[in-house]
Scaffold this motif. Structure first.
Motif, PDB file in Angstrom:
ATOM      1  N   VAL A  56       0.817  -1.763   0.214  1.00  0.00           N
ATOM      2  CA  VAL A  56       0.131  -0.631  -0.316  1.00  0.00           C
ATOM      3  C   VAL A  56       0.365   1.529  -0.048  1.00  0.00           C
ATOM      4  O   VAL A  56       1.717   1.330   0.657  1.00  0.00           O
ATOM      5  CB  VAL A  56      -1.301   0.211   1.045  1.00  0.00           C
ATOM      6  CG1 VAL A  56      -2.024   0.992   1.201  1.00  0.00           C
ATOM      7  CG2 VAL A  56      -1.434  -0.985   0.757  1.00  0.00           C
ATOM      8  N   PRO A  57       0.990   2.187  -0.585  1.00  0.00           N
ATOM      9  CA  PRO A  57       1.417   3.533  -1.014  1.00  0.00           C
ATOM     10  C   PRO A  57       0.904   4.328   0.393  1.00  0.00           C
ATOM     11  O   PRO A  57      -0.295   4.484   0.251  1.00  0.00           O
ATOM     12  CB  PRO A  57       0.984   4.462  -2.203  1.00  0.00           C
ATOM     13  CG  PRO A  57      -0.282   3.161  -3.073  1.00  0.00           C
ATOM     14  CD  PRO A  57      -0.390   2.166  -2.585  1.00  0.00           C
ATOM     15  N   VAL A  58       2.259   4.612   1.103  1.00  0.00           N
ATOM     16  CA  VAL A  58       1.931   5.378   2.350  1.00  0.00           C
ATOM     17  C   VAL A  58       2.426   6.719   2.066  1.00  0.00           C
ATOM     18  O   VAL A  58       2.234   7.975   3.321  1.00  0.00           O
ATOM     19  CB  VAL A  58       2.021   4.650   3.661  1.00  0.00           C
ATOM     20  CG1 VAL A  58       0.868   3.517   3.630  1.00  0.00           C
ATOM     21  CG2 VAL A  58       4.074   3.786   3.254  1.00  0.00           C
ATOM     22  N   LEU A  65       9.412   6.271  -3.730  1.00  0.00           N
ATOM     23  CA  LEU A  65       7.985   6.633  -2.614  1.00  0.00           C
ATOM     24  C   LEU A  65       8.014   5.266  -1.757  1.00  0.00           C
ATOM     25  O   LEU A  65       8.579   3.963  -1.787  1.00  0.00           O
ATOM     26  CB  LEU A  65       7.187   5.598  -4.480  1.00  0.00           C
ATOM     27  CG  LEU A  65       7.034   6.682  -5.481  1.00  0.00           C
ATOM     28  CD1 LEU A  65       6.179   5.963  -6.050  1.00  0.00           C
ATOM     29  CD2 LEU A  65       6.282   8.095  -4.909  1.00  0.00           C
ATOM     30  N   LEU A  66       6.618   5.161  -0.463  1.00  0.00           N
ATOM     31  CA  LEU A  66       6.760   4.605   0.363  1.00  0.00           C
ATOM     32  C   LEU A  66       6.196   3.506   0.422  1.00  0.00           C
ATOM     33  O   LEU A  66       4.414   3.702  -0.102  1.00  0.00           O
ATOM     34  CB  LEU A  66       6.616   5.203   1.864  1.00  0.00           C
ATOM     35  CG  LEU A  66       8.361   6.465   1.598  1.00  0.00           C
ATOM     36  CD1 LEU A  66       7.692   6.997   3.433  1.00  0.00           C
ATOM     37  CD2 LEU A  66       9.469   5.752   1.986  1.00  0.00           C
ATOM     38  N   PHE A  67       6.460   2.141   0.477  1.00  0.00           N
ATOM     39  CA  PHE A  67       4.798   1.021   0.516  1.00  0.00           C
ATOM     40  C   PHE A  67       5.362   0.979   1.717  1.00  0.00           C
ATOM     41  O   PHE A  67       5.760   0.437   3.003  1.00  0.00           O
ATOM     42  CB  PHE A  67       5.149   0.529  -0.728  1.00  0.00           C
ATOM     43  CG  PHE A  67       4.715   0.862  -1.601  1.00  0.00           C
ATOM     44  CD1 PHE A  67       4.225   0.513  -2.475  1.00  0.00           C
ATOM     45  CD2 PHE A  67       5.855   1.842  -2.706  1.00  0.00           C
ATOM     46  CE1 PHE A  67       3.183   1.528  -3.597  1.00  0.00           C
ATOM     47  CE2 PHE A  67       5.321   2.243  -3.596  1.00  0.00           C
ATOM     48  CZ  PHE A  67       4.437   2.081  -3.866  1.00  0.00           C
ATOM     49  N   GLU A  68       4.402  -0.002   2.254  1.00  0.00           N
ATOM     50  CA  GLU A  68       3.956  -0.305   3.456  1.00  0.00           C
ATOM     51  C   GLU A  68       2.865  -1.947   3.377  1.00  0.00           C
ATOM     52  O   GLU A  68       2.200  -2.337   2.873  1.00  0.00           O
ATOM     53  CB  GLU A  68       2.801   0.526   4.462  1.00  0.00           C
ATOM     54  CG  GLU A  68       2.815  -0.883   5.703  1.00  0.00           C
ATOM     55  CD  GLU A  68       2.047   0.574   6.983  1.00  0.00           C
ATOM     56  OE1 GLU A  68       2.477   0.653   8.357  1.00  0.00           O
ATOM     57  OE2 GLU A  68       1.581   0.912   6.887  1.00  0.00           O
ATOM     58  N   ALA A  69       3.229  -2.584   4.106  1.00  0.00           N
ATOM     59  CA  ALA A  69       2.886  -4.241   4.374  1.00  0.00           C
ATOM     60  C   ALA A  69       3.035  -4.617   5.949  1.00  0.00           C
ATOM     61  O   ALA A  69       3.755  -4.496   6.574  1.00  0.00           O
ATOM     62  CB  ALA A  69       4.155  -4.940   3.349  1.00  0.00           C
ATOM     63  N   ILE A  70       1.661  -4.892   5.739  1.00  0.00           N
ATOM     64  CA  ILE A  70       0.767  -4.791   7.142  1.00  0.00           C
ATOM     65  C   ILE A  70       0.881  -7.216   7.500  1.00  0.00           C
ATOM     66  O   ILE A  70       0.373  -7.508   6.177  1.00  0.00           O
ATOM     67  CB  ILE A  70      -0.456  -4.337   7.567  1.00  0.00           C
ATOM     68  CG1 ILE A  70      -0.170  -3.324   7.487  1.00  0.00           C
ATOM     69  CG2 ILE A  70      -1.100  -4.470   8.257  1.00  0.00           C
ATOM     70  CD1 ILE A  70       0.841  -2.705   8.488  1.00  0.00           C
TER      71      ILE A  70
END
Length: 72
Positions: A56-58, A65-70
């Protein structure tokens, strides 16, 4: 196409956020000119091999670009 992501951070999440006993998030940086968007991506690492993650782009910073995985 292939993108090179840099793992910036691994953070614990509050317990009870999901079924996982120790939920956590991973924060990645993609190059600023990346065409990566929200969705499934196969991430490959020498120690783990391929792993499908929902990214998910955050946000963005000065270099990408910053992306997160939960994981919950």
């Amino acid at each position: 196409g292939r993108e090179t992501l840099l793992l910036l951070d691994a953070r614990p999440l509050p317990a009870g956020a999901g079924p996982r006993e120790a939920p956590f998030s991973l924060l990645f940086r993609a190059p600023g000119d990346s065409d990566l968007s929200q969705g499934m991506a196969t991430v490959t690492h020498a120690a783990t091999g391929p792993l499908d993650l929902f990214l998910v782009p955050v946000g963005k910073d000065e270099t990408g670009l910053l992306f997160e995985a939960i994981f919950n």
